[in-house]
Write an enzyme that holds these catalytic residues in place. Structure first.
Site, PDB file in Angstrom:
ATOM      1  N   GLU A  76       0.698  -1.270   0.168  1.00  0.00           N
ATOM      2  CA  GLU A  76      -0.044  -0.121   0.109  1.00  0.00           C
ATOM      3  C   GLU A  76       0.974   1.265   0.025  1.00  0.00           C
ATOM      4  OE1 GLU A  76      -3.080   0.260   2.988  1.00  0.00           O
ATOM      5  OE2 GLU A  76      -4.261   1.739   1.813  1.00  0.00           O
ATOM      6  N   ASP A  77       1.868   1.230   0.645  1.00  0.00           N
ATOM      7  CA  ASP A  77       2.481   2.489   1.139  1.00  0.00           C
ATOM      8  C   ASP A  77       3.911   2.615   0.303  1.00  0.00           C
ATOM      9  OD1 ASP A  77       0.537   3.285   2.583  1.00  0.00           O
ATOM     10  OD2 ASP A  77       1.253   2.740   4.583  1.00  0.00           O
TER      11      ASP A  77
END
Ligand code: MN
Length: 732
Positions: A76-77
């Site tokens: 996700e990051d």
């Protein structure tokens, strides 16, 4: 900041044979891709996945889950891709990380529909592997621990979500310590003032409290020693949120809540638990109804303990929880207490199956597929996440838990769908009870079935489990369909007769099936069901089935006034009418405006999506509808079973003593109930009496009216037909 060595050491402490290489590898990779990222706290971002992994070791998770914890934010990051994770760490780690990523994308707390959809997504994500949920819970726990760096808005949103979803889930998985920490930290951000007040109050009483607890503990210790029972006694951790809830629920002050002291006693054996309970009760008086045996009847999340509350001479209440070491471990670790790691030399056991004791989770997964309505699903979810349970026995002594207020029907559906569908009654502790009976703790339930019996729509009002509700709904859906198919077919047949044609000749399977297809229905049944429900008009079908010249012919016939009158006279009375029973059901409803009673002249109108509404022929609300041939259908009463209908009568009398009694007994002598009576007298010694009575048909009403008319002093008796004005929409 927690170091990777702390994590691997922790894994080895509960599973010495674990292969920790994968954790190291995940650490190196995570450090690389998160490099340069900083948390709001100012710490390097890597501290977060490491803390999450450390919490996972507290849950005694396998090395693969811990590695997934270290990697949980990478997709996700960071710049890392799903392919990269799959390639480097394999399918198993990837599917866990992928599951977490999917849950993180869910936005909770929006509209109800959206929320239901979100729960559904989350359950789907964790259904593949419950470890996904445990990683998510650990992630949330660390986020709560570091929430102070977030904006006020974010703090509230995250805390609300934690209270609504994650704390209940932790509770459901039996992880007591996590549930408490999640609740208290969310409480702190949602109600900062109340949180501080309670915390200060607790601190202020600290010494006094410790002294009191020590006194009680000393007495218990002495008594246990005398009896030769070995046990550890401890105070209980403070849980601010539950103090707050008690204050709110019972509308009491801090002092009134805090008057309750809690002690926990850990014994070696189950037998010692019961001995300890007896010893405590021999010293102090227990409060009736507060003794709970969760050892014999564990909670659904596997919690076991004996609970009792006693009153000590100073008047204070003290609550004891008595359990063995093993029970204590389960109360704290829940599902984590059940991981098994194999003996030395063998491979680490990886697959974490959903234990049989977590049947609720499995059931929820099954039901969510059946429940398409988001509202329904959300309700079911709430019931399953916030259980207030009763424990009952099968005749063979198996313990089952149900939500409070559950009935024998819930029990029957738990046993099997076919038992539920055929359930006619139940024996509770050997005595026959009605189906609406609410189950109590310790009841022994035996279900009575009858092969011909069918579920009832009314059951939906009394069942408490989502399983029973889903099963009953499903049954109703099938039955409604059957009924609407039959009604649709009947409406079609009657319509065909109006063209002086033989229905059997027109409704040939090939013809109907072609007509269905061209109207966009997949089956003939669906076509007739749509007609029965008023969603598709019979005329549309007729034009497909009946030759155009026949339709023209009928039109001409109808246009000829003379013919119309002739046909009205010669028409046999019954053949084109749909039979209406005296009771309302799925497809027939009695209009509230005119309240038809068996015997009244009636007419039916097909309402879109709701079957047929029955009005009296003289109901003013139908004047516009009356000539709407499209919707109108001919109906007549079919009164095999008698049912009661409420009607009003008004009686005009001279105001004379005893007249009310005379009228009442006259009504009663006709076998009719009075449900309401109202009397008004006038200055010139007259009286008007209004009665609501329950009759089966017009003949009976006529009897009642006749017998009242014969009474002395009665001037006039009439049925009241007060048509309520109705909005047009309600009629159509
Ligand atoms: Mn995270």
């Amino acid at each position: 900041m927690v170091r990777v060595e702390d994590i691997t050491e922790s894994i080895h402490s509960y599973n010495p044979d674990a292969n920790i290489d994968i954790v190291w590898k995940a650490y190196v990779y995570s450090a690389k891709v998160h490099r340069g990222q900083v948390r709001l706290s100012g710490e390097p971002y890597l501290s977060h996945p490491l803390e999450v992994a450390h919490i996972l070791t507290k849950l005694k998770m396998d090395a693969v889950s811990v590695a997934a914890g270290v990697l949980h934010d990478t997709i996700e990051d960071t710049i890392s891709t799903p392919e990269e994770i799959k390639e480097n760490f394999g399918e198993e780690v990837f599917s866990l990380v992928d599951g977490i990523t999917k849950i993180s994308k869910i936005e909770f707390a929006s509209s109800e529909e959206q929320q239901a959809e979100n729960y559904r997504k989350m359950i789907l994500a964790m259904s593949k592997d419950i470890r996904v949920l445990l990683i998510k819970l650990s992630d949330r726990l660390h986020n709560m621990r570091t929430l102070e760096y977030m904006s006020r808005d974010k703090q509230e949103k995250v805390s609300r979500e934690t209270l609504d979803i994650y704390a209940p889930l932790a509770n459901r998985l039996g992880i007591g310590w996590m549930k408490l920490e999640l609740e208290d930290s969310a409480f702190k951000y949602l109600h900062p003032d109340e949180y501080k007040e309670i915390m200060d109050n607790v601190a202020a009483r600290y010494e006094e409290r410790e002294k009191f607890i020590k006194e009680i503990a000393d007495i218990v210790n002495r008594e246990l020693e005398k009896a030769g029972v070995k046990a550890k006694i401890m105070g209980r951790p403070k849980h601010y949120y539950s103090i707050y809830n008690k204050m709110m629920d019972q509308n009491i002050t801090f002092d009134q809540v805090y008057d309750l002291f809690g002690l926990r006693i850990i014994t070696d054996t189950v037998k010692d638990c019961y001995s300890t309970l007896g010893i405590i009760h021999s010293v102090w008086k227990p409060i009736p109804g507060k003794i709970k045996d969760y050892i014999a009847m564990p909670k659904a999340n596997m919690y076991q303990s004996l609970h009792t509350t006693v009153i000590v001479p100073s008047g204070q209440r003290v609550e004891f929880q008595i359990r063995t070491e093993e029970m204590h471990r389960i109360a704290e670790d829940g599902i984590a207490a059940h991981w098994r790691y194999k003996e030395a030399g063998k491979k680490e056991e990886k697959a974490v199956k959903i234990d049989e004791r977590f049947a609720w989770l499995r059931h929820l997964l099954e039901w969510q597929q059946e429940m398409k309505d988001p509202k329904e699903f959300l309700d079911a979810m709430k019931i399953d996440l916030f259980p207030d349970e009763v424990y009952v026995f099968t005749p063979k002594g198996k313990v089952l838990s149900f939500p409070k207020g559950a009935t024998p029907i819930d029990f029957a559906y738990y046993i099997h769908t076919s038992v539920g569908d055929r359930c006619v009654g139940a024996k509770v502790n050997g005595r026959i009870v009605p189906l609406k009976h609410q189950l109590n703790n310790g009841d022994i339930i035996e279900i009575l079935t009858s092969p011909a019996h069918k579920p009832s729509r009314d059951w939906l009002k009394i069942v408490k489990t989502s399983r029973a509700r889903a099963k009953i709904r499903n049954w109703i859906k099938i039955e409604d369909k059957e009924r609407s198919v039959a009604l649709g077919r009947e409406i079609t047949e009657k319509e065909i007769q109006k063209y002086h044609l033989e229905p059997a000749g027109i409704l040939k399977p090939e013809a109907v099936s072609a007509a269905a297809k061209s109207a966009g229905f997949s089956t003939e049944e669906n076509l007739f069901a749509a007609i029965g429900f008023g969603k598709y008009h019979v005329h549309q079908l007729i034009t497909k089935l009946i030759p155009a010249e026949k339709i023209e012919e009928r039109k001409r016939r109808e246009e000829s006034r003379f013919r119309r009158i002739v046909s009205r006279i010669t028409k046999k009375p019954d053949e084109s009418k749909i039979k209406i029973k005296g009771v309302e059901d799925v497809l027939t409803r009695f209009a509230k405006c005119c309240n038809p009673v068996p015997g009244d002249k009636i007419v039916g109108f097909i309402s879109v999506g709701r079957g047929v509404t029955i009005h009296t022929l003289d109901c003013p609300n139908i004047t516009e509808l009356k000539y709407d041939k499209e919707r109108r259908i001919n109906v007549e009463w079919d009164l095999k079973e008698k049912t009661l209908h409420k009607v009003k009568i008004t009686i005009h009398t001279v105001d004379k003593q005893g007249i009310l009694a005379d009228i009442s007994s006259s009504i009663a002598s006709c076998g009719v109930n009075i449900s309401q009576a109202n009397i008004e007298t006038t200055e010139d010694k007259e009286a008007f009496l209004d009665f609501s009575i329950e009759i089966t048909d017009l003949d009976q009403l006529q009897n009642v009216i006749n017998s009242i008319k014969q009474l002395k002093g009665v001037l006039k008796v009439e049925r009241v037909k007060e048509y309520k004005k109705q909005k047009k929409a309600a009629v159509t």
